[in-house]
Design a protein around this motif. Structure first.
Motif: not given
Lengths: 406, 430
Positions: A157-181
């Motif tokens: 329903x799109x009603x989750x209150x807190x951010x949902x825990x998620x796993x990212x692939x290394x490739x996605x993490x690098x492209x979203x946060x190039x500084x590795x954070x």
């Protein structure tokens, strides 16, 4: 070496057949252009069809199960999953998405205003144990903890209150946060906030050949008493997939008499279906390649045997003047080598031009140089093979021909 | 004269059988390969409904709320239910229909329920798209309004559930509810399936057709593209912020088309005045062929294969040019004699071209056989369009035109060179 002394007379002879020689070179150049690009395309498809998705493919099966309207169904998702896990040969089970099976490809945003998407990524979502069923390798951070998962209904329903825990692939993490954070950061899809708790090495939603295939994220939600249909995933114990999949399907059907269970797939079958049409198209291209080589070889040998016939008298004279059979054979082989070399040099240009054209119209990548090298070697060999027959025939011309009138 | 040239050509071709066979084979391979791919292109880019394709229009509009609107974005393919219903209510076209794909489980009298593809549509669907009915008739506009529990089923489903007998009046069991069957489709081969390309561009028609209003009433689920920009518990509700309905309108004359464009512009202006959004909005009207072109229905690997096959034909032609050149020049002695005996250059040129043309025609015949083989191969490929590939009369004639033109083209340079033969030198060197 005697061959190099022949080059000058060969060139002189070729000059008197200029038109035919130019045609032959053009043909070889075009063949090289088409051949290089075709082999490149076919090889790319084959390579793509073997690229791993990052999940434990040999142990994963899918059961597609859909509810029938109006039928009261006693099953719940949690109950279904428990029943499947209890089936013989089953190591784990979950409800959710699977690579190559219509994974959502959604825009991701770095802030809650969602003004500008940072990029598009594959979103894998499913019940608790999705990650362990897929068999992903967490290389940084930590795996999902059942206690922190959001409730399925809140996610739907799109009603989750807190951010949902998620796993990212290394490739996605690098492209979203190039500084590795990436760890601990919050990002957003169309509906939810997502908190990065870990990084997995690879997870490809589709195998299109683009680098974005490996840009994926996974999140789990907690299912309990809902009754949903869709994709149930089974992870078998090693080597027991067929039996585990059928046992799990039987258990699922028993728990849900109100579900239409129409399809069972192993991951290998999904992959086969996913690539079926591209591989079929690849086979058509291979057929074109073979026919192309045959035609070019026929052309080369046709023209060569013509020249041999035409020069019977000269050949006879050379033989009478002391040339060996080998000399005659080498003459035609060297002539062919020169023509093919000219064609190959021109062919490099043609191949790049064709590649540029195809890149524009069909989003193909750049043609790597080594394909041209292989193409050149293939054409040299093909040329020598095609000229062998006529050259042998030429070397068999007896010296006495010189004294006869034609 | 031409008969004599033909005779000369045949003699010359017979004299060197291997070379002739080589040329014929080369042309046949080039023609066979390119005709196979051209035929696939021809079928895939063909008009699925030639008698009406210029009168049927896909209606699209961009009426997003301001926070979702970005100038320069594509107009979305589907309409929200509120817009579709407003357009249907105004009835400005000769016919109109709003529809969606869906799926449902139907329960046969005996056996397990099975999942079938459905289309939730309106009474206008059947006359608009010239859908043939074997038994019964389509439902009427009243049934749409009354949410009548009626359905038209495909002949395949009729075969499966009722053994192919006239099932009009029977009940189709959907879960614990029923639909009265009012019609059974005849053979309906609509490929590409232009009316909704989002659920497979090629393939069989849906199995169950029923009024959209009834599907909403029965809470049946829609499938296909569902694009929502807000939260909604029921994405198919009348006011849901979701785009999911395909809208088609039939406009019989150009005047009506421009009037309809005007009407769509007015509709958007009215929405804007009502305060729904502040941007200028966009409306888009495309007829069937424009729509297919816009959606790029021909798969890119088919286009790729066509380009490569044409390149291949080029190579085959170069090959033929080379062989013809060698052949004609080898005969310079004979040609020199003919020239010396009074044949004009033009005559030599024509004679050589006729020889090339004969090679082309024979190559065309073999090429046609190869194309037939190629098409057999294509039909056995696991693609969704494989079953629809066939050669029609136009492509058959096209094969010979292509074979003849290309061989004549290939003959031009050799024939020109042959006619330049200097009679004296040619005879002497022999």
């Amino acid at each position: 070496m005697r061959i190099h002394r022949q080059i000058r007379p060969i060139l002189a002879a070729l000059r008197s057949h200029r038109a035919a020689v130019v045609l032959l070179m053009l043909e070889i150049a075009l063949t090289m252009a088409v051949l290089g690009n075709l082999v490149f395309i076919v090889y790319g498809t084959i390579q793509r069809s073997h690229e791993p998705t990052g999940v434990a493919e040999s142990e994963i099966g899918l059961i597609q199960s859909i509810g029938v309207i109006g039928q009261d169904n006693p099953g719940t998702v949690a109950g279904n999953l428990a029943a499947m896990r209890a089936a013989p040969g089953v190591a784990d089970a979950a409800y959710g998405s699977l690579p190559l099976w219509w994974v959502d490809h959604n825009p991701l945003f770095l802030d809650a205003s969602r003004q500008h998407p940072a990029l598009h990524a594959y979103e894998f979502q499913g019940s608790q144990h999705l990650n362990s069923t897929l068999g992903l390798r967490v290389v940084q951070g930590h795996d999902f903890d059942d206690g922190e998962l959001p409730d399925a209904m809140d996610v739907y329903m799109g009603k989750a209150t807190a951010p949902i825990p998620a796993l990212l692939t290394e490739s996605l993490a690098r492209r979203l946060y190039p500084d590795g954070s990436a760890l601990g950061r919050i990002l957003y899809d169309g509906t939810h906030g997502l908190r990065v708790i870990g990084i997995v090495d690879h997870l490809r939603g589709e195998l299109t050949g683009s680098a974005g295939d490996d840009d994926s994220l996974v999140y789990e939600y907690h299912v309990s008493t809902q009754d949903v249909g869709g994709g149930f995933l089974v992870r078998s114990q090693p080597g027991r997939l067929p039996e585990a999949l059928h046992a799990a399907a039987a258990a699922l059907q028993k728990a849900n008499p109100g579900h239409v269970q129409n399809k069972l797939y192993t991951m290998a079958e999904l992959r086969e279906g996913y690539f079926r049409s591209s591989l079929a198209a690849g086979r058509m291209l291979v057929a074109i390649i073979v026919i192309l080589l045959v035609v070019t070889a026929l052309g080369v040998s046709g023209l060569a045997s013509f020249w041999v016939q035409q020069r019977r008298r000269q050949i006879g004279m050379r033989r009478a003047l002391g040339a060996t059979r080998g000399d005659i054979r080498h003459y035609f082989q060297a002539e062919n080598f020169l023509i093919v070399t000219g064609g190959v040099l021109l062919g490099v240009l043609f191949a790049y031009a064709l590649n540029l054209f195809l890149m524009q119209r069909f989003e193909l990548p750049h043609l790597p140089a080594h394909y041209l090298l292989v193409g050149a070697v293939a054409l040299w060999l093909l040329g020598q093979l095609a000229v062998l027959g006529p050259a042998l025939r030429a070397s068999n011309v007896p010296p006495v021909v010189a004294t006869r009138s034609v | 004269m031409y008969g004599y040239y033909l005779d000369l050509a045949l003699r010359s071709l017979r004299r060197n059988k291997v070379l002739t066979a080589l040329m014929v084979l080369t042309i046949a391979l080039g023609i066979g390969t390119s005709m196979t791919t051209l035929t696939v292109m021809h079928v895939l880019s063909g008009d699925p409904i030639p008698q009406k394709s210029a009168q049927l229009f896909r209606v699209r509009m961009n009426v997003f709320p301001d926070d979702r609107f970005r100038a320069g974005d594509d107009v979305p393919d589907n309409l929200a239910r509120r817009d579709a219903e407003a357009l249907l209510h105004d009835t400005r076209g000769d016919r109109q229909v709003a529809m969606s794909a869906g799926s449902m489980a139907v329960t046969p009298v005996q056996g397990d329920p099975q999942w079938v593809q459905a289309r939730y549509t309106g009474a206008g669907f059947f006359p608009m798209f010239d859908v043939p009915l074997r038994y019964g008739h389509a439902w009427g506009p009243d049934d749409d309004a009354n949410r009548a529990r009626v359905a038209v089923i495909s002949s395949a489903l009729n075969e499966q559930l009722f053994g192919g007998k006239d099932s009009v009046g029977q009940t189709l069991k959907v879960g614990d509810q029923g639909l009265r069957i009012v019609g059974v489709l005849g053979e309906w081969d609509m490929n590409p399936r232009f009316y909704d390309l989002s659920n497979g561009q090629f393939g069989d028609s849906e199995d169950v057709f029923m009024p959209l209003s009834t599907a909403e009433d029965m809470k049946l689920s829609a499938s296909g593209n569902m694009w929502c920009w807000g939260n909604s518990n029921d994405m198919q509700a009348a006011d849901a912020p979701c785009l999911w309905l395909q809208y088609w309108v039939q406009l019989d004359t150009p005047a009506k088309v421009s009037a309809y464009r005007q009407y769509l512009g007015n509709y958007i202006a009215l929405q804007q005045q009502a305060g729904r959004f502040h941007h200028s909005g966009q409306a888009d009207l495309r007829d069937v062929m424009q729509w297919l072109d816009f959606k790029g229905v021909v798969p890119s690997d088919v286009r790729l294969q066509m380009w490569l096959a044409l390149g291949f034909l080029g190579i085959c032609l170069l090959n033929t040019v080379g062989l013809l050149l060698a052949k004609f020049l080898r005969r310079s002695g004979e040609l020199g004699v003919r020239r010396a005996l009074g044949a004009s250059r033009r005559a030599i040129f024509l004679q050589c071209l006729i020889e090339a043309g004969v090679v082309g025609l024979v190559g065309g015949v073999f090429g046609l056989a190869l194309a037939g083989l190629g098409m057999l191969l294509v039909r056995h490929q696991p693609t969704d369009y494989a079953a629809f590939i066939h050669m029609d009369l136009r492509m058959l004639l096209g094969t010979f035109v292509l074979a003849l033109t290309s061989s004549l083209l290939a003959g031009l340079l050799p024939a020109w060179r042959a006619m330049q033969v200097a009679p004296a030198a040619a005879i002497k060197s022999n």
